[in-house]
Design a protein around this motif. Structure first.
Motif, short mmCIF file in Angstrom:
data_model
loop_
_atom_site.label_atom_id
_atom_site.label_comp_id
_atom_site.label_asym_id
_atom_site.label_seq_id
_atom_site.Cartn_x
_atom_site.Cartn_y
_atom_site.Cartn_z
N ARG A 30 0.84 -1.17 -0.14
CA ARG A 30 -0.03 0.08 0.18
C ARG A 30 0.98 1.42 0.09
N LEU A 31 0.33 2.29 -0.48
CA LEU A 31 0.91 3.63 -0.35
C LEU A 31 1.09 4.23 1.11
N PRO A 63 5.20 1.60 -13.97
CA PRO A 63 3.83 2.47 -13.63
C PRO A 63 2.57 1.96 -13.64
N ALA A 64 2.67 0.73 -14.39
CA ALA A 64 1.25 -0.35 -14.26
C ALA A 64 1.14 -0.72 -12.60
N ILE A 69 -1.52 -0.03 -7.15
CA ILE A 69 -1.64 0.21 -5.73
C ILE A 69 -2.03 1.81 -5.47
N GLY A 70 -2.38 2.51 -6.67
CA GLY A 70 -3.10 3.70 -6.26
C GLY A 70 -2.37 4.86 -6.59
N ASP A 74 0.53 11.66 -11.78
CA ASP A 74 1.08 13.01 -11.53
C ASP A 74 2.00 13.32 -10.20
N ALA A 75 2.46 12.03 -9.69
CA ALA A 75 3.22 12.18 -8.56
C ALA A 75 4.66 11.91 -9.02
N TRP A 76 4.96 11.82 -10.27
CA TRP A 76 6.38 11.51 -10.75
C TRP A 76 6.56 12.14 -12.22
#
Length: 283
Positions: A30-31, A63-64, A69-70, A74-76
């Protein structure tokens, strides 16, 4: 070493962030709640975020995996992996043959298209390891293989220098633990991931391509939880480092629910490294 409560406190000092993935962004299941929003905020502030990970596979499928895991896209901006850097070393030794260690399905993309032939240990020209074959194994299970490889003076290419990684609530052994043991026996080991230079050289090239200009090292911040990988790598490159004191360490560097500066200092000093900043977790 400054204790931060938010990444925002120092963002104006930097143009780019090299951020670790396992132990900082997620735990394999999980994040972490504050990590992705912190990186999103950095990008909104005009910073380039490169995810710099010791995963032993090329960036293609990453990326997939993050999507599943959500983790928001746009976080990277760019992903750079140990697998990307290691493929150059593997390709330079084609056609081998190579004795491979690692989970076949997980690391399949590491070997694709390189023209490497595989062989039994007694016929191989070198050994390459991406991880332990099974999660329930330990580095000690490879003692006989390492002894045979050392007897033939075989070089080992290690695709993931990490010793352990946190998967959910468990710590799982990584390829770096086996490579560490082989090196301790006097075996020859080549690694391209953190803390070694090749992965950073690739990250600099990707950063310049993405931004269209060279970014001075004084304007790059590394973020990671690995003392011997993230922090040592940043030190070796002359980059500032934000040490995440949870991740693989769990609660070991905390006392009564708060960061314990003495424990953190001792953990860093034990490896002869230093961090510019520290946070309990990225936020």
């Amino acid at each position: 070493m400054h204790i931060l409560s938010s990444l925002d406190e120092v963002l104006d000092r930097y143009d780019a962030v090299f951020c670790d993935v396992w132990g900082v962004l997620h735990n394999g299941r999980r994040l972490y709640p504050g990590a992705a929003p912190a990186l999103q905020a950095a990008r909104k502030a005009g910073k380039t975020v490169i995810l710099l990970t010791n995963v032993p596979k090329p960036r293609g499928p990453i990326p997939a995996q993050l999507d599943r895991i959500g983790c928001p896209r746009d976080a990277w901006d760019v992903i750079v992996t140990s697998g990307d850097a290691t493929r150059f070393e593997l390709g330079a030794r084609a056609p081998g043959p190579v004795f491979k260690i690692g989970p076949e399905e997980f690391d399949r993309t590491l070997w694709e298209g390189l023209g490497l032939q595989t062989a039994t240990l007694d016929r191989a020209r070198f050994v390459a390891i991406s991880g332990l074959n099974r999660e329930d194994e330990t580095p000690e299970d490879y003692a006989d293989i390492l002894a045979q490889a050392k007897a033939r003076d075989l070089e080992m290419i290690c695709a993931n220098p990490d010793i352990v990684v946190r998967v959910g609530d468990r710590l799982v052994w990584c390829a770096g633990a086996v490579a560490r043991d082989y090196s301790a026996m006097g075996g020859r080991v080549v690694m391209a991931g953190k803390p070694h230079a090749p992965i950073y050289d690739l990250a600099y090239r990707e950063l310049e391509t993405h931004t269209g200009r060279a970014i001075d090292k004084s304007r790059i911040l590394c973020i990671g939880d690995g003392v011997t990988t993230d922090v040592a790598g940043a030190n070796g490159q002359g980059l500032d480092c934000l040490f995440i004191a949870s991740g693989m360490h769990g609660e070991a560097l905390f006392s009564n629910g708060a960061l314990d500066a003495a424990k953190i200092d001792a953990a860093l000093a034990a490896e002869g490294v230093r961090a510019t900043y520290v946070m309990p977790e990225l936020a």
